[in-house]
Design an enzyme around this catalytic site. Structure first.
Site, PDB file in Angstrom:
ATOM      1  N   VAL A 166       0.780  -1.204   0.067  1.00  0.00           N
ATOM      2  CA  VAL A 166      -0.051   0.003   0.050  1.00  0.00           C
ATOM      3  C   VAL A 166       0.676   1.249  -0.086  1.00  0.00           C
ATOM      4  CG1 VAL A 166      -1.661   1.400   1.430  1.00  0.00           C
ATOM      5  CG2 VAL A 166      -2.129  -1.047   1.061  1.00  0.00           C
ATOM      6  N   GLU A 167       1.997   0.947   0.796  1.00  0.00           N
ATOM      7  CA  GLU A 167       2.644   2.487   0.761  1.00  0.00           C
ATOM      8  C   GLU A 167       3.474   2.660  -0.270  1.00  0.00           C
ATOM      9  OE1 GLU A 167       3.264   4.285   3.286  1.00  0.00           O
ATOM     10  OE2 GLU A 167       1.788   3.636   4.818  1.00  0.00           O
ATOM     11  N   THR A 168       4.351   1.810  -0.930  1.00  0.00           N
ATOM     12  CA  THR A 168       5.075   2.144  -2.012  1.00  0.00           C
ATOM     13  C   THR A 168       5.063   1.232  -3.280  1.00  0.00           C
ATOM     14  OG1 THR A 168       6.944   0.725  -1.059  1.00  0.00           O
ATOM     15  CG2 THR A 168       6.726   3.347  -0.472  1.00  0.00           C
ATOM     16  N   TYR A 362      -7.350   2.889   5.264  1.00  0.00           N
ATOM     17  CA  TYR A 362      -6.125   2.249   5.235  1.00  0.00           C
ATOM     18  C   TYR A 362      -5.826   0.917   5.695  1.00  0.00           C
ATOM     19  CZ  TYR A 362      -0.968   1.955   5.746  1.00  0.00           C
ATOM     20  OH  TYR A 362       0.171   1.643   5.895  1.00  0.00           O
TER      21      TYR A 362
END
Length: 379
Positions: A166-168, A362
């Site tokens: 999800v982040e990168t 999230y």
């Protein structure tokens, strides 16, 4: 079905798994081309900004300002000299090279309040084929490190993989903003929001941590790159989280979340473990709510914690599946625009994920992406 994280056949002999950090506002897979959305308001105590003549990329665009003439910056530097024994001349030189990023100001602004939240649309951005396939590759490459992190910290491999995805997108989008530029801009000229002072205080703390982190690592702070909010590396840790929660998981004697996926794996696991992850517990269960007994409405937005017993939820009109009777839960609403809202109950592990990013959307995306990657890998 509960989101409870399947076991993986090739690693079944190992124990359980891992934890994480704090990202900054977004799902910081950086919007690669943040165009300037207007002239930033002039800082009250600062001089007029001079626009740099040459700009190299959308992320590098910024205005060269004389931060050294801003009263708040001068006060901050005084504190750094007194508290952390920095050289004033070196700080003056550093801030003379630091740019003001209007793009960071525009990107940090909250979404319009009249725009309805849409869980379906949000989920589609993160639980999709590109991330799932990249997650399978990541897991196949770093499975040993994922298993070791699970065994050491109790955080399942799929949750660790879900966060980094999800982040990168597994290291593909770590951000190309200079961290000094982004954090300095937000520390001294955060947009005019109700929580402006608190947010400026937060970013000033992160600016201090940026300088300390660079000094401890022996690197030039201007070489640090990250998101528009200053989050760094594969797991998008803020500088303060790197200093407090990141670990040298690859054993090379240094912590490097920019270039070591193994350090990122261990650091995410450690962060989640510190922030309340409970080994072996599920994450969330889907529920329905009564249209007649609406006491459950008072259980919404009651903080990021699992506080209600099964009996309390049932008495308030929440219709539960079979769930562990000894656990506590929080009631989670996932709004779908004009479509019906989804309701879930989250355990302590669900809310541990929200400590990484304070958003129900999230946390659920992390759990669902991790589950999707695990399922794809086991096909």
């Amino acid at each position: 079905m509960p989101i409870s994280l399947p076991r993986l056949n090739c690693l079944s002999s190992l124990l359980l798994v891992l934890g994480l950090c704090a990202s900054a506002s977004a799902l910081c897979a950086d919007n690669a081309a943040a165009s300037k959305a207007g002239k930033a308001q002039q800082h009250k105590t600062g001089p007029k900004k001079v626009v740099a003549k040459k700009k190299t990329s959308p992320e590098d665009q910024g205005e060269f300002v004389n931060f050294n003439e801003w009263k708040e910056v001068a006060r901050f530097m005084d504190e750094m000299v007194e508290r952390n024994h920095f050289s004033r001349s070196e700080l003056n030189s550093l801030f003379a090279q630091t740019r003001y990023l209007d793009s960071a100001i525009q990107l940090i602004k909250p979404a319009p309040s009249n725009k309805p939240k849409n869980w379906f649309a949000y989920r589609a951005r993160f639980v999709e084929p590109v991330r799932i396939n990249a997650g399978v590759d990541f897991w196949n490459t770093y499975g040993v490190a994922l298993a070791r992190a699970e065994a050491q910290y109790g955080v399942p491999m799929e949750i660790i993989a879900g966060i980094i995805g999800v982040e990168t997108v597994y290291g593909r989008n770590t951000g190309n903003f200079r961290v000094m530029d982004a954090i300095s801009t937000l520390a001294f000229d955060y947009p005019n929001t109700p929580n402006r002072e608190a947010r400026m205080a937060f970013f000033r703390g992160e600016l201090e941590n940026t300088l300390l982190l660079a000094r401890e690592a022996g690197i030039d702070p201007l070489t640090l790159r990250g998101s528009y909010a200053g989050a760094i590396g594969w797991p998008q840790f803020m500088p303060g989280s790197i200093r407090e929660y990141a670990v040298d998981f690859d054993g090379d004697g240094k912590i490097d979340l920019r270039n070591s996926p193994v350090d990122a794996i261990g650091s995410v696991a450690h962060y989640l473990a510190v922030h309340g992850w409970q080994r072996g517990q599920p994450v969330a269960f889907p529920v329905t709510v009564s249209t007649e007994n609406r006491q459950w409405e008072g259980m919404l937005n009651q903080g990021l914690e699992a506080k209600y017993s099964v009996d309390e939820l049932r008495a308030a009109g929440v219709v539960l599946p079979a769930v562990p009777a000894d656990l506590r839960f929080g009631l989670v609403d996932l709004q779908n625009g004009t479509n019906p809202t989804e309701y879930w109950i989250g355990t302590a592990n669900f809310f541990a994920i929200t400590q990484y990013n304070r958003s129900y959307f999230y946390a659920m995306s992390v759990a669902e992406l991790g589950r999707a990657v695990a399922a794809a890998r086991n096909r």
